[in-house]
Write a protein that holds these residues in place. Structure first.
Motif, short mmCIF file in Angstrom:
data_model
loop_
_atom_site.label_atom_id
_atom_site.label_comp_id
_atom_site.label_asym_id
_atom_site.label_seq_id
_atom_site.Cartn_x
_atom_site.Cartn_y
_atom_site.Cartn_z
N ASP A 144 0.80 -1.23 0.00
CA ASP A 144 0.00 0.00 0.00
C ASP A 144 0.83 1.28 0.00
O ASP A 144 0.39 2.30 -0.50
CB ASP A 144 -0.94 0.02 1.21
N SER A 145 2.04 1.20 0.55
CA SER A 145 2.84 2.41 0.69
C SER A 145 4.14 2.40 -0.11
O SER A 145 4.88 3.38 -0.09
CB SER A 145 3.17 2.65 2.17
N ALA A 146 4.42 1.32 -0.83
CA ALA A 146 5.68 1.22 -1.58
C ALA A 146 5.76 2.28 -2.68
O ALA A 146 4.74 2.65 -3.28
CB ALA A 146 5.80 -0.16 -2.20
N THR A 158 6.74 4.92 -8.23
CA THR A 158 5.30 5.11 -8.21
C THR A 158 4.86 5.88 -6.98
O THR A 158 5.55 5.86 -5.94
CB THR A 158 4.59 3.74 -8.22
N GLN A 159 3.76 6.57 -7.09
CA GLN A 159 3.09 7.05 -5.89
C GLN A 159 2.55 5.85 -5.13
O GLN A 159 2.29 4.79 -5.71
CB GLN A 159 1.93 7.98 -6.25
N ALA A 160 2.40 6.00 -3.84
CA ALA A 160 1.89 4.90 -3.03
C ALA A 160 0.50 4.47 -3.51
O ALA A 160 -0.33 5.30 -3.90
CB ALA A 160 1.82 5.33 -1.56
N ASP A 283 17.38 -1.40 2.66
CA ASP A 283 17.13 -0.04 2.17
C ASP A 283 17.84 0.19 0.83
O ASP A 283 18.50 1.20 0.62
CB ASP A 283 17.60 0.99 3.20
N THR A 284 17.67 -0.78 -0.07
CA THR A 284 18.32 -0.74 -1.38
C THR A 284 17.41 -0.09 -2.42
O THR A 284 16.23 -0.44 -2.52
CB THR A 284 18.69 -2.17 -1.84
N ASP A 285 17.95 0.81 -3.18
CA ASP A 285 17.21 1.47 -4.26
C ASP A 285 16.94 0.48 -5.38
O ASP A 285 17.73 -0.42 -5.64
CB ASP A 285 18.03 2.65 -4.77
N ILE A 286 15.83 0.67 -6.09
CA ILE A 286 15.48 -0.25 -7.18
C ILE A 286 16.57 -0.28 -8.25
O ILE A 286 16.81 -1.31 -8.88
CB ILE A 286 14.11 0.11 -7.80
#
Length: 298
Positions: A144-146, A158-160, A283-286
């Motif tokens: 829901d918040s990703a 993306t927006q959450a 906490d890895t960036d995509i």
């Protein structure tokens, strides 16, 4: 399309920022394992067959690059570049500005023929709107918040998702980040001035996100992208004896018997869900997650 002096300066400064980020030791995504057609045949449910209508081949003086387009994110850009490739308008152009730890820019048809592409400029498609239910992502973090993850093998921001419940169209804003291997579009200082020039990301350049239109990713030949001859540090120009884009075409334009098949590893799997869960924990960036593998069957 030629850049004005101001536009060149703007893009060069962006390149310098990207180079600085890399030089400071930004984490880089690990190289994906090498898979074969036999691996695809052994686990067919773990792979999807890319649509030949969305596969572009760039044959260069350094080797072959295959790009998968994602028309949903930038339909006007996808159509323009399909047309340019299908009509052979890029053939013989060069990679005229290449910054080693940033990107390789090409597609300057005007410099080659003095006339340009003959096609109109394209308005910026820096973001797009998507329904989370119709375009489900495999995300880093709670669903829901990703704010980042993967869709069809493409990195995506993306927006959450919960915001979709608050919008009139039940959709959220999304965009392809400028990770290594992403294909994007050059322009002048006018955000609606894109025409024929593109750039291939050699390393991450997140300062370009939502400022330039990304529309594809390299699924084969990333080593070729990294091997393209680069110019001076910082500016990437001039390049003596630049590498050439000898021929570009859409796979769908080939006779069916000659079309290479490209299998892309699915990311809606337990393996990728676990990988993205680990990315959440660290906490890895995509852009620092392993690039999604692909296999080419000739």
């Amino acid at each position: 399309m030629r850049f004005s002096t101001f536009a060149v300066s703007t893009l060069v400064l962006a390149g310098m920022a990207g180079a600085t980020a890399c030089a400071q030791g930004t984490t880089e995504a690990p190289e994906p394992p090498v898979y074969t057609v036999q691996d695809v045949e052994a686990s067919p449910d773990a792979w999807r067959l890319a649509d030949p209508e969305n596969l572009m081949v760039m044959e260069t003086s350094k080797g072959r690059i295959i790009i998968e387009m994602l028309p949903e994110v930038a339909p006007a850009h996808a159509q323009q570049f399909r047309t340019i490739a299908s009509e052979g308008k890029w053939d013989g152009t060069v990679f005229h500005r290449v910054i080693d730890d940033f990107m390789a820019q090409g597609g300057d048809i005007m410099a080659m023929n003095g006339e340009g592409s003959g096609l109109p400029n394209i308005s910026g498609e820096f973001t797009f709107r998507a329904s989370p239910s119709e375009m489900p992502m495999n995300v880093i973090g709670p669903m829901d918040s990703a704010t980042q993850g993967l869709y069809m093998g493409f990195p995506m921001r993306t927006q959450a998702q919960f915001l979709a419940e608050l919008t009139g169209d039940a959709a959220v804003e999304r965009w392809i980040p400028h990770c290594a291997g992403v294909v994007s579009t050059a322009r002048t200082s006018d955000p609606n001035s894109a025409n024929s020039q593109f750039f291939l990301m050699r390393h991450q350049g997140d300062h370009l996100d939502k400022q330039y239109t990304a529309w594809g990713r390299v699924v084969d030949g990333f080593d070729v992208v990294r091997a393209i001859k680069h110019g001076p540090a910082g500016t990437g120009v001039p390049i003596s004896g630049p590498d050439q884009l000898t021929r570009a075409y859409m796979v769908s334009d080939l006779p069916e018997s000659e079309q290479p098949q490209v299998f892309v590893q699915r990311t809606d799997t337990e393996e990728w869900t676990a990988r993205l869960a680990e990315a959440d924990q660290t906490d890895t960036d995509i852009c620092d997650v392993m690039r999604v593998p692909a296999v080419v069957a000739e």
